[in-house]
Design an enzyme around this catalytic site. Structure first.
Site, PDB file in Angstrom:
ATOM      1  N   ASP A 155      59.479   2.998-120.274  1.00 47.22           N
ATOM      2  CA  ASP A 155      58.371   2.081-120.036  1.00 47.22           C
ATOM      3  C   ASP A 155      58.867   0.628-120.018  1.00 47.22           C
ATOM      4  OD1 ASP A 155      55.694   1.470-119.624  1.00 47.22           O
ATOM      5  OD2 ASP A 155      54.989   2.764-121.240  1.00 47.22           O
ATOM      6  N   GLU A 194      57.614   0.909-114.636  1.00 44.78           N
ATOM      7  CA  GLU A 194      57.320  -0.536-114.770  1.00 44.78           C
ATOM      8  C   GLU A 194      56.129  -0.928-113.901  1.00 44.78           C
ATOM      9  OE1 GLU A 194      57.757  -1.587-111.449  1.00 44.78           O
ATOM     10  OE2 GLU A 194      58.875  -3.389-112.081  1.00 44.78           O
ATOM     11  N   TRP A 195      55.320   0.056-113.549  1.00 43.84           N
ATOM     12  CA  TRP A 195      53.983  -0.130-112.956  1.00 43.84           C
ATOM     13  C   TRP A 195      53.991  -0.892-111.629  1.00 43.84           C
ATOM     14  CZ3 TRP A 195      54.247  -3.426-117.638  1.00 43.84           C
ATOM     15  CH2 TRP A 195      54.405  -2.663-118.789  1.00 43.84           C
ATOM     16  N   GLY A 196      55.132  -0.908-110.943  1.00 41.72           N
ATOM     17  CA  GLY A 196      55.181  -1.619-109.663  1.00 41.72           C
ATOM     18  C   GLY A 196      55.268  -3.121-109.803  1.00 41.72           C
ATOM     19  N   ASP A 220      48.141   2.130-115.174  1.00 39.67           N
ATOM     20  CA  ASP A 220      47.745   3.463-115.639  1.00 39.67           C
ATOM     21  C   ASP A 220      46.508   3.951-114.878  1.00 39.67           C
ATOM     22  OD1 ASP A 220      49.786   2.942-117.307  1.00 39.67           O
ATOM     23  OD2 ASP A 220      48.656   3.133-119.168  1.00 39.67           O
TER      24      ASP A 220
END
Ligand code: GLA
Length: 505
Positions: A155, A194-196, A220
Site C-alpha cells: 500500500d 498506490e491508487w493510481g 477503494d
C-alpha cells in the site's frame, strides 16, 4: 511463473493470467485474525471457487500493529495469530501460511511502502504508526517469503504522507522481492496499491524488472462493510452502481496491460450489501472482460448461490484468463449510457463483448457488429450468462437496468497491416483514429521469460513479457496501441521481436 496456456480451453489453464483469490479488507477490515482467515480459506477450498482457479488468500491491513524487536523483525500479536498445530509457536505468521497451503491454496500478506501504513482508518480504534516497511524492505520481504507467503500487496499511505516517488519505492521493493525469491525459492507475487496517484500505468508494468505484477488504478471501491461490527458507521455503508462503474472507468489503461501485467480495478464486492443480481453480473462481467485481478473481498461464508455461480462461470473465466490478457475497448454507444465494449482474444477472430447498461431503464440493444473489425458478419454469438447461442446477428439483446450481457463472438479478422521489426524498433506504423489492436510476433529461445520495455515517441512506455518459445516456433502477445502510435522501440532483448500485425476496427 508458468505461462503455458491451453488456448481453447474454457477454464483456468493460463498461468500468466491476473491473480484470483480472496482478500480480507472489504468485509473484515482491521479485525482480521487467524480464525477469520481459516474460515474464509475453508470456504474458498470447498465452495467451487478453488476448482474455478481462485487460489490466493490475502491478509490485508490489521494483521500487524507496527511492533518490531531489537533486530527490526516484525512482532505480531500471539492471540491474533496462535499456533494451529503441535510444534508451532504462538505469534508466528508461518502458522496461517501453512494452514492456507494445507488446503492447496496460496497465502498473501500486506504492508506499506512508507514508514507508516494506513493504520486503522477508516474504522474505529486507535491509529498505529510504523506499520510500513520503509527502511526494512529487504528484511520484511524476506520474512514474508520465509513465513511462506506467495503474494504481497504493498500500500501507499506512508509513501503518500512522505511524498515519496512510487516509481522509485516500488522498484526498490521489486528488488527486495527478487532477492527474497532467490533465497527461499518461492515466488512472491507483487501487488502494487498506490491508487493510481502517480500514474502507475506508465511505470508499474515490470517495475524493477519484475516478471508479472498488478497495480491499483483508483481509490477503494467501497469503505469496508464489516457486518459483525454492528456499528452506526458500518450500518450506513451500502454499495451502489457508481462504486462498481467508477472503479471500472478508473481502471482503463489498455496500453499498459499485457500478459503478466494488469491494471487492478480493486477487490470485488460481489453479493455485499447493496449489490443486486444485476450489479453482480455487471461487476463480474466488467472485471472478467478487463482481465482484472479477481480478488473477492466478500465474506465467502455468506455468498449466495447466484453470486457464487457468477464467480465460477467457466466461460466468463475463460475470457478473464485469455492468454493475451487485454482490456476491452469501447466500440459503440447506441444510446446514452448503453455501451458496447469489445476485447480482442488470443484465438484468431474471437472477441469478448460486454453490453453495459449504465441507465435506470432496461435497454433492447441491437449491436452493430461491423464495428468489431470482422470481415463481414460474425458467425457465432454465445451468451455467457445464459450459456446459449444467439440465433442471428439481427437478434436484439435485452439488458435490464444496471445490468450487463456478456458474449463470446467468433468471426473472421480483417487482414492486418504488417510491419517487420528492424533490430530494436518498428516504424512507419499507420496512425489509426482510435486505439488499435495488434499482435506482436517474437521468438525467445533463451529458455526464460524476457521482460522488454516497449516505448513510442508519442509517449507510450510499458513492459511486455515474452514467454519462451521452442525451436523455430513464433510466440505472439496481444497489444492495444494508443491512438496515433507511429513507432515502437524495445529495450531488453531486441532480436526477439519479429513482426507487428495491426488490425483496424
Ligand atoms: C487502502 C487500500 C485498501 C486497503 C486499505 C487498508 O485504502 O487501498 O485496499 O488495503 O488501505 O487500510
Amino acid at each position: 511463473m508458468r505461462y503455458s496456456c491451453l488456448l481453447l480451453a474454457y477454464a483456468t489453464a493460463c498461468f500468466g493470467a491476473a491473480p484470483m483469490g480472496w482478500n480480507s479488507w472489504n468485509s473484515f477490515a482491521n479485525i482480521v485474525d487467524s480464525q477469520i482467515v481459516q474460515q474464509q480459506a475453508q470456504a474458498l477450498a470447498s465452495n467451487g471457487m478453488k476448482e474455478a482457479g481462485y487460489q490466493y488468500v490475502v491478509i490485508d491491513e490489521g494483521w500487524w500493529l507496527g511492533e518490531r524487536d531489537a533486530a527490526g523483525n516484525i512482532v505480531v500479536n500471539a492471540k491474533q495469530w496462535p499456533a494451529l498445530q503441535p510444534g508451532q509457536k504462538d505469534g508466528d505468521m508461518a502458522n496461517i501460511a501453512a494452514y492456507i497451503h494445507s488446503l492447496g491454496l496460496k497465502a498473501g500478506i500486506y504492508t506499506d511502502a512508507g514508514k507508516d501504513g494506513c493504520s486503522m482508518y477508516p474504522d474505529s480504534g486507535p491509529r498505529y504508526s510504523n506499520t510500513g516497511s520503509e527502511g526494512h524492505y529487504d528484511q520484511d520481504f524476506q520474512q514474508f517469503s520465509e513465513w511462506g507467503f506467495d503474494y504481497v500487496k504493498v500500500d501507499w499511505c506512508g509513501g503518500a504522507k512522505e511524498k515519496l516517488s512510487g516509481a522509485v519505492q516500488y522498484a526498490q521493493i521489486a528488488h527486495a522481492i527478487q532477492k527474497a525469491e532467490k533465497k527461499t525459492g518461492r515466488k512472491l507475487y507483487f501487488s502494487i496499491c498506490e491508487w493510481g496517484s502517480q500514474n502507475p500505468w506508465f511505470w508499474a508494468p515490470g517495475v524493477g524488472e519484475i516478471e508479472g505484477d498488478i497495480w491499483r488504478t483508483g481509490g477503494d471501491i467501497i469503505p469496508p462493510v464489516v457486518e459483525s461490527l454492528h456499528d452506526a458507521e458500518h450500518a450506513k455503508r451500502v454499495i451502489t452502481a457508481e462504486n462498481v462503474l467508477d472503479s471500472f472507468d478508473a481502471g482503463l489503461h489498455p496500453e499498459a496491460q499485457h500478459t503478466g501485467y494488469f491494471n487492478d480495478l480493486d477487490m470485488m464486492v460481489m453479493g455485499m450489501r447493496g449489490m443486486t443480481d444485476a450489479l453482480d453480473r455487471t461487476h463480474m462481467g466488467l472485471w472478467a472482460i478487463s482481465s482484472a485481478p479477481l480478488m473477492v473481498g466478500s465474506d465467502l461464508t455468506r455468498l449466495s448461490a447466484a453470486s457464487l455461480s457468477l464467480l465460477t462461470n467457466k466461460e466468463a473465466l475463460a475470457i478473464h484468463n485469455d492468454p493475451f490478457g487485454l482490456q476491452p475497448i469501447i466500440i459503440d454507444e447506441p444510446a446514452p449510457g448503453v455501451q458496447i465494449w469489445a476485447k480482442p482474444m488470443a484465438v484468431a477472430g474471437r472477441r469478448a463483448v460486454a453490453i453495459l447498461n449504465r441507465t435506470d431503464a432496461p435497454a433492447q440493444v441491437k449491436v452493430n457488429w461491423k464495428k468489431l473489425g470482422f470481415k463481414g458478419l460474425p458467425g457465432a454469438f454465445h451468451d455467457v450468462w445464459n450459456k446459449r447461442d444467439l440465433v442471428s446477428a439481427d437478434a436484439t439483446v435485452l439488458v435490464p437496468a444496471h445490468d450487463l450481457a456478456l458474449l463470446a463472438v467468433d468471426g473472421e479478422d480483417q487482414a492486418p497491416a504488417e510491419y517487420t521489426a528492424s533490430q530494436t524498433s518498428i516504424s512507419g506504423i499507420q496512425a489509426s483514429p482510435g486505439p488499435s489492436f495488434a499482435r506482436l510476433h517474437y521468438a525467445n529461445t533463451t529458455g526464460h521469460v524476457i521482460v522488454s520495455r516497449m516505448k513510442s515517441t508519442s509517449g507510450l512506455s510499458t513492459a511486455i513479457v515474452l514467454p519462451p518459445t521452442i525451436g523455430s516456433e513464433v510466440g505472439t502477445v496481444g497489444l492495444i496501441l494508443p491512438r496515433g502510435t507511429a513507432d515502437l522501440s524495445f529495450d531488453g532483448q531486441p532480436r526477439a521481436i519479429r513482426k507487428l500485425d495491426v488490425y483496424t476496427w
